[in-house]
Design an enzyme around this catalytic site. Structure first.
Site, PDB file in Angstrom:
ATOM      1  N   TYR A 187      27.464  47.425  39.131  1.00 50.67           N
ATOM      2  CA  TYR A 187      28.572  46.557  39.560  1.00 50.67           C
ATOM      3  C   TYR A 187      28.056  45.132  39.784  1.00 50.67           C
ATOM      4  CZ  TYR A 187      33.309  45.834  41.292  1.00 50.67           C
ATOM      5  OH  TYR A 187      34.603  45.412  41.444  1.00 50.67           O
ATOM      6  N   LYS A 209      33.047  40.360  45.026  1.00 45.10           N
ATOM      7  CA  LYS A 209      33.988  41.111  45.888  1.00 45.10           C
ATOM      8  C   LYS A 209      33.655  40.896  47.361  1.00 45.10           C
ATOM      9  CE  LYS A 209      36.635  43.058  42.744  1.00 45.10           C
ATOM     10  NZ  LYS A 209      37.911  42.393  42.402  1.00 45.10           N
TER      11      LYS A 209
HETATM   12  P1  NAD Z   1      42.751  44.544  34.098  1.00 48.31           P
HETATM   13  O1  NAD Z   1      41.797  44.197  33.015  1.00 48.31           O
HETATM   14  O2  NAD Z   1      43.993  45.212  33.713  1.00 48.31           O
HETATM   15  O3  NAD Z   1      43.101  43.260  34.984  1.00 48.31           O
HETATM   16  C1  NAD Z   1      42.218  42.179  35.144  1.00 48.31           C
HETATM   17  C2  NAD Z   1      43.069  40.944  34.989  1.00 48.31           C
HETATM   18  O4  NAD Z   1      42.303  39.763  35.255  1.00 48.31           O
HETATM   19  C3  NAD Z   1      43.629  40.802  33.568  1.00 48.31           C
HETATM   20  O5  NAD Z   1      45.036  40.681  33.625  1.00 48.31           O
HETATM   21  C4  NAD Z   1      43.007  39.512  33.068  1.00 48.31           C
HETATM   22  O6  NAD Z   1      43.861  38.789  32.190  1.00 48.31           O
HETATM   23  C5  NAD Z   1      42.813  38.780  34.393  1.00 48.31           C
HETATM   24  N1  NAD Z   1      41.903  37.633  34.269  1.00 48.31           N
HETATM   25  C6  NAD Z   1      40.572  37.637  33.963  1.00 48.31           C
HETATM   26  N2  NAD Z   1      40.132  36.372  33.894  1.00 48.31           N
HETATM   27  C7  NAD Z   1      41.193  35.551  34.165  1.00 48.31           C
HETATM   28  C8  NAD Z   1      41.379  34.134  34.234  1.00 48.31           C
HETATM   29  N3  NAD Z   1      40.390  33.277  34.010  1.00 48.31           N
HETATM   30  N4  NAD Z   1      42.634  33.668  34.544  1.00 48.31           N
HETATM   31  C9  NAD Z   1      43.648  34.520  34.770  1.00 48.31           C
HETATM   32  N5  NAD Z   1      43.532  35.857  34.711  1.00 48.31           N
HETATM   33  C10 NAD Z   1      42.312  36.367  34.416  1.00 48.31           C
HETATM   34  O7  NAD Z   1      41.891  45.454  35.108  1.00 48.31           O
HETATM   35  P2  NAD Z   1      42.219  45.988  36.588  1.00 48.31           P
HETATM   36  O8  NAD Z   1      41.266  47.089  36.812  1.00 48.31           O
HETATM   37  O9  NAD Z   1      43.681  46.212  36.733  1.00 48.31           O
HETATM   38  O10 NAD Z   1      41.742  44.781  37.510  1.00 48.31           O
HETATM   39  C11 NAD Z   1      42.574  44.188  38.496  1.00 48.31           C
HETATM   40  C12 NAD Z   1      41.795  43.990  39.788  1.00 48.31           C
HETATM   41  O11 NAD Z   1      41.496  45.268  40.361  1.00 48.31           O
HETATM   42  C13 NAD Z   1      40.449  43.290  39.618  1.00 48.31           C
HETATM   43  O12 NAD Z   1      40.249  42.409  40.716  1.00 48.31           O
HETATM   44  C14 NAD Z   1      39.470  44.443  39.696  1.00 48.31           C
HETATM   45  O13 NAD Z   1      38.188  44.043  40.114  1.00 48.31           O
HETATM   46  C15 NAD Z   1      40.160  45.277  40.753  1.00 48.31           C
HETATM   47  N6  NAD Z   1      39.691  46.669  40.869  1.00 48.31           N
HETATM   48  C16 NAD Z   1      39.691  47.496  39.789  1.00 48.31           C
HETATM   49  C17 NAD Z   1      39.243  48.805  39.916  1.00 48.31           C
HETATM   50  C18 NAD Z   1      39.222  49.720  38.729  1.00 48.31           C
HETATM   51  O14 NAD Z   1      38.528  50.735  38.782  1.00 48.31           O
HETATM   52  N7  NAD Z   1      39.952  49.436  37.670  1.00 48.31           N
HETATM   53  C19 NAD Z   1      38.807  49.270  41.174  1.00 48.31           C
HETATM   54  C20 NAD Z   1      38.829  48.417  42.255  1.00 48.31           C
HETATM   55  C21 NAD Z   1      39.272  47.103  42.095  1.00 48.31           C
END
Ligand code: NAD
Length: 258
Positions: free
Chosen positions: A158, A165
């Site tokens: 990570y 984070k």
């Molecule tokens: P995802 O890829 O669907 O979403 C990530 C989003 O970030 C995308 O919509 C992307 O377009 C956007 N993004 C990246 N760079 C950008 C920029 N410069 N400007 C605007 N938008 C930008 O994946 P996700 O898993 O839904 O991620 C959403 C959040 O959840 C993130 O913060 C991720 O760290 C967090 N998260 C995810 C998990 C998991 O296991 N998927 C677990 C805990 C937290």
């Protein structure tokens, strides 16, 4: 209809697997009127289709790269023009270079480190600053961001995202402390692993999923809709006493020491 008459702005829908989309469905299902942003023309039509599928007007879909102040200014200006204030802000955005989500954290280069921090942590503050006057118009609001346990503990691969984070989690507390007098609440959801576009970039992600299934108290992984329901709770009148909090929606995994 817990959110009848409320307006929300959602950052982070890339496709139907995005956590932001699960949150959008929960908020719309509770009666909220939503606006969306998307990053890059490549995903524009997909995001527009998803927004339209919620019914209502579903029409406010705007481009935004969160590293660009002008994009953010335009989004919040347009949302204010159309909604005349804002009740809910969802920040579900993160990015780190793929090479930094494997191998040794100590190898992380300066520019990649700053990029991960800018997109994944600073963007929350940049958004909340612009949301504040809109939420003041509504006499308060609720901000929810997405975080992960890798900001609290060292999780293999990570790496730089964990450092981002940790900064995001601290931002939640500082923003909550400052904006509480305006009745603006700021919270984070720490989700367990969910198979999304962003998650696929993390090396060994499937190993992580298997580990949660074996070790989490509920002996399973969570579903995106469970994260959506928690976001709905945090944005609803049921959570008016909660701010500066990190709610773990991870089948209890964070509670385990071993
Ligand atoms: P995802 O890829 O669907 O979403 C990530 C989003 O970030 C995308 O919509 C992307 O377009 C956007 N993004 C990246 N760079 C950008 C920029 N410069 N400007 C605007 N938008 C930008 O994946 P996700 O898993 O839904 O991620 C959403 C959040 O959840 C993130 O913060 C991720 O760290 C967090 N998260 C995810 C998990 C998991 O296991 N998927 C677990 C805990 C937290």
């Amino acid at each position: 209809m817990l959110l009848q008459g409320k307006t929300g702005l959602i950052f982070g829908v890339a496709n139907k697997r995005s956590i932001a989309w699960a949150i959008a469905q929960a908020l719309a299902g509770a009666g909220a009127r939503l606006a969306f942003t998307y990053q890059g023309e490549r995903i524009e039509s997909g995001v527009r289709e998803l927004a339209a599928s919620l019914g209502g007007d579903g029409s406010l879909v705007l481009p935004c790269d969160v590293t660009k102040d002008d994009d953010l200014d335009t989004v919040f200006g347009e949302v204010d023009r159309q909604f005349d204030g804002l009740d809910i802000l969802i920040h579900s955005v993160a990015f780190a270079a793929k090479e930094d989500l494997e191998g040794r954290f100590v190898e992380t280069g300066r520019s990649n480190f700053l990029l991960a921090m800018d997109i994944s942590a600073y963007s929350l503050t940049a958004m909340v600053r612009r949301a504040e006057p809109l939420m003041v118009k509504r006499r308060g609001g609720s901000v929810v961001t997405m975080t992960y346990l890798g900001g609290e503990r060292a999780v293999p691969n990570y790496n730089v995202m964990g450092v981002a984070k940790a900064a995001l989690d601290a931002s939640v507390r500082y923003l909550a402390a400052e904006l509480g007098t305006a009745n603006i609440r700021v919270n984070a959801i720490s989700a367990g692993p969910l198979r999304t576009l962003a998650a696929r970039a993390i090396s060994g992600f499937t190993v992580m999923e298997e580990h949660y299934e074996k070790r989490a108290p509920l002996r399973r992984n969570v579903d995106a809709s469970e994260v959506g329901q928690t976001a709905l709770f945090l944005c609803s009148p049921m959570a008016t006493g909660i701010t500066g909090e990190i709610v773990h929606v991870d089948a209890g995994y964070h509670a385990m020491g071993f």
